[in-house]
Motif scaffolding. Structure first.
Motif, PDB file in Angstrom:
ATOM      1  N   ILE A   7       0.903  -1.097  -0.055  1.00 62.32           N
ATOM      2  CA  ILE A   7       0.018  -0.100  -0.030  1.00 62.32           C
ATOM      3  C   ILE A   7       0.920   1.160   0.087  1.00 62.32           C
ATOM      4  O   ILE A   7       1.873   1.265   0.685  1.00 62.32           O
ATOM      5  N   GLY A  11      -2.922   5.525   0.283  1.00 65.18           N
ATOM      6  CA  GLY A  11      -3.643   4.750   0.911  1.00 65.18           C
ATOM      7  C   GLY A  11      -4.710   3.795   0.131  1.00 65.18           C
ATOM      8  O   GLY A  11      -4.429   3.306  -0.909  1.00 65.18           O
ATOM      9  N   TRP A  12      -5.877   4.039   0.617  1.00 67.42           N
ATOM     10  CA  TRP A  12      -7.131   2.911   0.203  1.00 67.42           C
ATOM     11  C   TRP A  12      -7.431   3.282  -1.506  1.00 67.42           C
ATOM     12  O   TRP A  12      -7.530   2.452  -2.098  1.00 67.42           O
ATOM     13  N   SER A  13      -7.293   4.653  -1.699  1.00 71.84           N
ATOM     14  CA  SER A  13      -7.503   4.983  -3.066  1.00 71.84           C
ATOM     15  C   SER A  13      -6.639   4.613  -4.249  1.00 71.84           C
ATOM     16  O   SER A  13      -6.947   4.550  -5.448  1.00 71.84           O
ATOM     17  N   LEU A  15      -5.387   1.457  -4.074  1.00 70.41           N
ATOM     18  CA  LEU A  15      -5.510   0.066  -4.348  1.00 70.41           C
ATOM     19  C   LEU A  15      -6.287  -0.226  -5.360  1.00 70.41           C
ATOM     20  O   LEU A  15      -7.221   0.441  -5.814  1.00 70.41           O
ATOM     21  N   ARG A  20      -8.547  -4.166  -2.998  1.00 69.36           N
ATOM     22  CA  ARG A  20      -9.614  -3.713  -2.095  1.00 69.36           C
ATOM     23  C   ARG A  20     -10.560  -4.990  -1.629  1.00 69.36           C
ATOM     24  O   ARG A  20     -10.849  -4.834  -0.459  1.00 69.36           O
ATOM     25  N   LEU A  39      -6.852   2.623   5.865  1.00 73.89           N
ATOM     26  CA  LEU A  39      -8.016   1.961   5.459  1.00 73.89           C
ATOM     27  C   LEU A  39      -9.341   2.380   6.338  1.00 73.89           C
ATOM     28  O   LEU A  39      -9.418   3.034   7.391  1.00 73.89           O
TER      29      LEU A  39
END
Length: 409
Positions: A7, A11-13, A15, A20, A39
């Motif tokens: 990662i 961050g989350w965006s 992936l 995800r 996350l």
């Protein structure tokens, strides 16, 4: 199966949808507090921080049988990352790695450097001086740092190595909202501290001094090493290393290390090559340590203050791929060193006295190998003229242990 997910700072965006979903289905997600904070909340999913020390707590990281576990890593988990540690611990069949863009790749992209033009050196959890062997005219380095003190330490060591004019660019939080950088020469960097998530890009031009000690070729000038006179001279040292043939990752026993010059040059000649330096004199042993640090191989030179006779019988030492004895020869030590060699291993021993030369003739009759007499002369002033001054002759015995297949035959 442990899923190791890389990662980035985005961050989350950052992936993919598949990654995800993988994280979202996990029963347990393990990572650093910073990574876990990247996350979104996912109901009853268990979140745990990485144990410390990591290697002593790997079993808790594996988790219970049947549970779906995801371990978060920064960028590429196999680039100085936890992915490598887990695969070594539980095997490649129990770990699946899902890499993201590494900080090294992002740094090269920002600099516009192609992969083939760059050497990548990790300093994470390692001695900072390990990048020094790569500081050569025209080199480009990407250095992965442990924390924000790394750039200043890199700059200081580069200045001491004669690379004060090298351009140092520090990048932090690459790919994230807080990405930033600073660029100046190593000499001008000073004590500036950066954020901890930092990568250093170093571009070396012309060095401040003649690079007599740089590059992988053996035979560096004697005065490149601190010594008290007990040093294998450069011309003889070069021939010894030519016969020892350093290979990547192999281990040399340098018995009676003196200044450590042979063992240090062994490490410089091949990636990941290591030396076990045996020196009974504490002052000389300290000098070996200092010389190793000066050349950036301190993490690959293991110094033992003990006698050669005790060392060759120490079962805790790694078995050698090569052995060098620069003097102080003893038949029992020679026999034990030969027995310790791995199949295909090489041994080089030097004699400068009639007594030690007689011993080498004796072991040559017993074990074979080759004997060579080395005589070197240097041009020196002789009144108004010049003449050749001979150095002390050295008798060199070289032995290569047969590969296991030949031994079996």
């Amino acid at each position: 199966m442990i899923e190791v997910v890389g990662i980035g700072d985005d961050g989350w965006s950052g992936l993919s949808e598949a990654t995800r979903n993988l994280v979202g289905r996990a029963d347990t997600v393990i990572g650093s507090p910073r990574q876990l904070d990247l996350l979104p909340s996912m109901g009853q999913q268990e979140r745990r921080t990485l144990p410390s020390p990591l290697r002593d707590n790997l079993q808790s990281l594996v988790g219970e049988s049947g549970r779906h576990t995801v371990v978060l890593a920064s960028g590429d988990p196999l680039l100085s990352g936890i992915g490598t540690t887990l695969i070594k611990a539980v095997g490649p069949d129990a770990v699946r790695v899902h890499p993201a863009l590494s900080s090294e790749t992002l740094a090269r992209a920002r600099m516009g450097w192609s992969a083939e033009s760059v050497d990548v050196v990790t300093l994470v959890g390692r001695s900072t001086d390990r990048f020094l062997p790569f500081v050569t005219p025209g080199s480009r380095l990407v250095l992965l740092c442990s924390d924000g003190d790394g750039p200043a330490e890199v700059a200081r060591l580069a200045v001491e190595a004669g690379a004060g004019t090298a351009q140092l660019t520090a990048w932090w939080h690459l790919g994230g909202q807080n990405e930033g950088s600073n660029s100046t020469t190593c000499a001008a960097w000073g004590d500036e501290r950066t954020p901890d998530l930092v990568v250093v890009c170093l571009e070396v031009g012309v060095l401040d001094a003649e690079p007599q000690a740089l590059g992988p070729a053996p035979g560096r000038a004697d005065d490149a090493f601190e010594h008290d006179g007990l040093i294998t001279k450069r011309d003889v040292r070069a021939t010894a290393l030519a016969r020892l043939r350093p290979w990547p990752g192999q281990v040399l026993w340098d018995l009676g290390a003196g200044s450590g010059a042979v063992g240090i040059e062994w490490c410089l000649a091949a990636p990941r090559a290591r030396t076990v330096a045996i020196e009974r004199d504490p002052d000389r042993a300290d000098r070996v340590t200092q010389n190793a640090a000066r050349f950036g191989v301190s993490s690959r030179v293991d110094v033992h203050v003990t006698s050669t006779s005790a060392a060759v019988r120490d079962d805790d030492l790694p078995r050698p791929d090569a052995v060098f004895l620069g003097g102080g020869l003893d038949r029992d030590v020679l026999d034990a060193a030969i027995a310790a060699l791995r199949p295909g291993g090489r041994l080089v021993a030097h004699a400068v006295t009639r007594e030690s030369e007689a011993l080498l003739h004796e072991v040559h009759r017993t074990h074979g190998g080759s004997l060579t007499r080395l005589a070197v002369e240097h041009l020196e002033p002789l009144g108004r003229f010049h003449g050749w001054k001979p150095a002390r002759s050295v008798v060199q015995w070289c032995l290569t242990r047969p590969p296991r297949s030949k031994e079996s035959a």
